[in-house]
Enzyme design. Structure first.
Site, PDB file in Angstrom:
ATOM      1  N   HIS A  98     -16.188   4.032  -6.139  1.00  0.00           N
ATOM      2  CA  HIS A  98     -16.525   4.953  -6.930  1.00  0.00           C
ATOM      3  C   HIS A  98     -18.036   5.502  -6.578  1.00  0.00           C
ATOM      4  CE1 HIS A  98     -17.063   0.664  -8.242  1.00  0.00           C
ATOM      5  NE2 HIS A  98     -18.308   0.940  -8.814  1.00  0.00           N
ATOM      6  N   PRO A 143      -9.184   2.107  -4.739  1.00  0.00           N
ATOM      7  CA  PRO A 143      -8.697   0.452  -5.354  1.00  0.00           C
ATOM      8  C   PRO A 143      -9.313  -0.599  -5.055  1.00  0.00           C
ATOM      9  CG  PRO A 143      -7.104   1.880  -4.281  1.00  0.00           C
ATOM     10  CD  PRO A 143      -8.242   2.378  -3.854  1.00  0.00           C
ATOM     11  N   LEU A 144     -10.186  -1.268  -6.016  1.00  0.00           N
ATOM     12  CA  LEU A 144     -11.242  -2.100  -5.761  1.00  0.00           C
ATOM     13  C   LEU A 144     -10.494  -3.554  -5.014  1.00  0.00           C
ATOM     14  CD1 LEU A 144     -13.169  -1.820  -9.291  1.00  0.00           C
ATOM     15  CD2 LEU A 144     -13.825  -1.034  -6.795  1.00  0.00           C
ATOM     16  N   ASP A 174     -18.918  -5.889  -8.594  1.00  0.00           N
ATOM     17  CA  ASP A 174     -18.299  -6.942  -9.496  1.00  0.00           C
ATOM     18  C   ASP A 174     -16.761  -6.637  -9.315  1.00  0.00           C
ATOM     19  OD1 ASP A 174     -20.487  -8.450 -10.559  1.00  0.00           O
ATOM     20  OD2 ASP A 174     -20.989  -6.630 -11.110  1.00  0.00           O
ATOM     21  N   ARG A 202      17.296  -9.495  10.904  1.00  0.00           N
ATOM     22  CA  ARG A 202      15.965 -10.303  11.254  1.00  0.00           C
ATOM     23  C   ARG A 202      15.682 -10.859  12.470  1.00  0.00           C
ATOM     24  NH1 ARG A 202      15.882 -15.990   8.281  1.00  0.00           N
ATOM     25  NH2 ARG A 202      18.059 -16.408   8.404  1.00  0.00           N
ATOM     26  N   GLU A 251       0.337 -12.019   0.601  1.00  0.00           N
ATOM     27  CA  GLU A 251       1.032 -10.789   1.039  1.00  0.00           C
ATOM     28  C   GLU A 251       0.014  -9.549   0.751  1.00  0.00           C
ATOM     29  OE1 GLU A 251       4.036 -13.947  -0.667  1.00  0.00           O
ATOM     30  OE2 GLU A 251       2.148 -12.904  -1.258  1.00  0.00           O
ATOM     31  N   PHE A 290       8.935  -9.279  -1.856  1.00  0.00           N
ATOM     32  CA  PHE A 290       7.306  -9.586  -2.285  1.00  0.00           C
ATOM     33  C   PHE A 290       6.576  -8.466  -1.631  1.00  0.00           C
ATOM     34  CE2 PHE A 290       8.445 -14.288  -1.938  1.00  0.00           C
ATOM     35  CZ  PHE A 290       8.798 -14.516  -3.210  1.00  0.00           C
ATOM     36  N   HIS A 302      15.214 -10.413   4.070  1.00  0.00           N
ATOM     37  CA  HIS A 302      15.992 -10.494   2.986  1.00  0.00           C
ATOM     38  C   HIS A 302      15.975  -9.812   1.993  1.00  0.00           C
ATOM     39  CE1 HIS A 302      14.934 -14.475   4.947  1.00  0.00           C
ATOM     40  NE2 HIS A 302      15.425 -15.157   3.916  1.00  0.00           N
ATOM     41  N   ARG A 323      19.203 -10.931   5.851  1.00  0.00           N
ATOM     42  CA  ARG A 323      19.089 -12.396   6.062  1.00  0.00           C
ATOM     43  C   ARG A 323      20.637 -12.857   6.926  1.00  0.00           C
ATOM     44  NH1 ARG A 323      20.950 -17.503   2.397  1.00  0.00           N
ATOM     45  NH2 ARG A 323      19.826 -19.167   3.584  1.00  0.00           N
TER      46      ARG A 323
END
Length: 636
Positions: free
Chosen positions: A36, A85-86, A125, A328, A382, A408, A432, A491
């Site tokens: 910012h 995006p902090l 911060d 996979r 992740e 995830f 998966h 999977r």
């Protein structure tokens, strides 16, 4: 305004960069994680001699201007990464510092140092309140990234006001616990103190440093400094006038005296720094010519000269093997084929290595004691993993990949979005992929995730149906240099699909005809991943009933949509044929393909905990259920 004094010291006394060549590979990296404060970096770039005009600063936050509300990656004007995006800026910086450490360990030789630069990151911060800062900074300490220096703008103010009501962490203790070197209680408005702190940080070689600077937000604005009013809103004409009086600035707006411009101009100094590096590199190239050539190849992003032939041969070999396997595992097979020819591949997993199959036989683990590795155990992080992949890609010299379960990807989503926004190459190995994973239940079974990722502009989402399509998907991801790729993998085991050589080539177009009847089709079945096998079985059943059926495998809708209209119309002709799309996920993205006479067989609820085969039967993903749905679409 609050960090201007720190920035002046860093950019004029420490930062090694060349405004005349922003792409110099051994430049220091600078990241403004608290994005910012974007006008700070635009001003620094202008004063230092980067090709940005004063009128662009006048047009701050206006349509079509490079001076956006938050910095958007543009190396030409010294913006290494898009921030806003902090927390993601600090995570990107960790990835950049990781890249420097690995490249240095790979290419530097005694008496021949060609990789030797720092990564500096300003953070506030808000960055430290975001959870990603914990994930990324914890890993940075574990990996011993000694060339990473964070400068914390400790002004104790965020948008809602003084932070003592919601942020009372002992930040220095927190970072010491991560294994960082910490310099605390630095007066951010005292250049001598800042110089001393930076010297102390640069003296560290085996751990990252955090410099905690006490600053006054909006410094110089007599009535608003130290308050949230200066966080993002304009000061207003009266406060601007008061600020000019307070700091003794008598020049007209956007007028910089020539002597100040000359004092700031870093072009001559930067050219001398790069020339000195070039001399070192030339000497290095004489002693280690092969290493020098490889370094230049990787720094430029070029592929090995025989890459295309090698990739073609690998895919044909996988097709000839004809093995049934989970995609996979097919992903690992593709990695085994491609990785020996692409040493720039660097990857890892968020604590799911054995499940994601991301560790190939040529992998060596990168850690604090072995910086020359090409595999990273990211731990259960992740979000940080995805943001570090972005940092690795932004730095250059690597093609990064990282694995986790598809469900995830929600944790990592904003980092994926930033990769798409910046159009950088990172590869997500997301396994998966459906209710077919079975017993782990609805908490782990993705439903909306495919549609959600496909809705993200510039994200290529591949969901291959067998080992051949998986290898094609990997090749596409590796070769794509204008955006990220998500590889969506099963999977459960899947059957190999026989193809002609032409069909193997057409798979790279994202959608192609896998099975066809004689004459124009009256029914088009389209599917991805594990459902392609079901569709092939149903098509054969329907063909035996006299239905003219076409099966289209659509492993990547984004790539297919980018094909010429003639090709798309050939695969999906507008001839009035009924259409049915089948995918074990949310149905949203398929309606545009099936049209008014079509339907979508997909998921409209969460899954359940049960064996994968039982779940597929329960939710209607069987050959018989597909055939019956097709008959309904046909009106039979």
């Amino acid at each position: 305004m609050g960090m201007a004094d720190i920035a002046e010291v860093l950019w004029n006394d420490f930062l090694r960069h060349n405004p005349a060549n922003p792409h110099w590979c051994d430049r220091d990296r600078f990241v403004l994680s608290n994005g910012h404060g974007s006008m700070l970096i635009y001003a620094l770039a202008y004063l230092s001699g980067y090709p940005i005009e004063i009128d662009e600063l006048r047009q701050f936050r206006q349509l079509g201007q490079r001076t956006a509300g938050h910095p958007e990656r543009e190396l030409e004007i010294a913006i290494e990464t898009t921030t806003g995006p902090l927390g993601q800026g600090i995570a990107n910086a960790v990835g950049m510092a990781l890249a420097e450490k690995v490249l240095a360990a790979t290419f530097n030789r005694p008496g021949g140092t060609i990789v030797d630069h720092h990564t500096y990151v300003f953070l506030g911060d808000g960055c430290l309140m975001e959870g990603i800062s914990h994930e990324a900074c914890s890993l940075a300490g574990t990996l011993g990234l000694g060339k990473l220096i964070g400068v914390y703008d400790d002004n104790a103010v965020s948008i809602d006001g003084p932070t003592d009501g919601w942020f009372t962490d002992d930040t220095p203790a927190r970072f010491r616990a991560y294994g960082w070197h910490v310099v605390e209680d630095v007066d951010g408005h005292d250049p001598v103190a800042v110089i001393s702190a930076l010297d102390a940080a640069r003296a560290q070689t085996d751990r990252p440093s955090l410099i905690c600077c006490k600053t006054l937000i909006g410094w110089g604005a007599p009535n608003k400094q130290g308050t949230a009013d200066t966080h993002g809103a304009p000061l207003g004409p009266d406060e601007v006038a008061a600020t000019r009086t307070q700091i003794g600035w008598e020049h007209e707006p956007f007028v910089i005296p020539g002597e100040l411009r000359d004092a700031w101009d870093a072009r001559d100094r930067g050219a001398a720094l790069e020339a000195e590096w070039q001399t070192r590199f030339d000497a290095y190239a004489e002693q280690w010519p092969d290493l020098a050539q490889e370094f230049q190849r990787r720094a430029s992003g070029a592929f090995p000269g025989d890459w295309g032939d090698l990739a073609d041969a690998a895919i044909r070999e996988i097709a000839a093997e004809g093995k049934d396997m989970a995609t996979r595992k097919a992903s690992l097979r593709a990695l085994e084929a491609f990785a020996p020819h692409l040493p720039e591949l660097i990857g890892g997993s968020a604590d799911l290595t054995g499940s994601n199959n991301t560790l190939h036989s040529g992998s060596t683990v990168m850690d604090a004691n072995n910086a020359a590795g090409n595999y990273i155990y990211f731990g259960v992080r992740e979000f940080a993993m995805a943001a570090l992949l972005n940092g690795l890609a932004l730095h250059g010299g690597f093609i990064p990949y990282g694995g986790t379960f598809l469900v995830f990807s929600d944790y990592a989503r904003n980092a994926l979005r930033m990769a798409a926004l910046m159009r950088i190459r990172s590869i997500l190995v997301l396994t998966h992929d459906s209710i077919g994973l079975g017993e782990d239940g609805p908490t782990h079974q993705p439903i909306e995730h495919l549609s959600s990722l496909r809705a993200m502009p510039n994200m290529a989402v591949w969901r291959p149906c067998d080992a051949v399509e998986t290898a094609v998907a990997w090749r596409s991801a590796v070769e794509r240099d204008d955006g990220p790729t998500s590889l969506i993998l099963t999977r459960q085991g899947l059957a190999h699909v026989d193809r002609t050589d032409d069909q193997i080539d057409l798979a790279a177009k994202g959608g192609y005809i896998l099975l066809d009847s004689d004459g124009d089709p009256e029914l088009i079945l389209m599917a991805t991943g594990s459902e392609v096998g079901l569709v092939l079985g149903a098509a054969r059943t329907l063909m035996s009933e006299g239905v003219r059926v076409r099966v289209v495998s659509m492993p990547c809708t984004e790539v297919f949509d980018a094909q010429p209209q003639a090709y798309r119309s050939h695969v999906l002709p507008d001839n009035g044929a009924a259409r049915l799309a089948i995918e074990a996920g949310a149905r949203d993205c398929w309606w545009r393909y099936v049209g008014g006479r079509g339907d979508v067989l997909g998921m409209t609820s969460f899954g359940q905990s049960a064996p994968g085969k039982a779940l597929m039967e329960h939710f209607g993903f069987t050959v018989e259920a597909v055939a019956e749905a097709a008959r309904r679409v046909l009106g039979r």
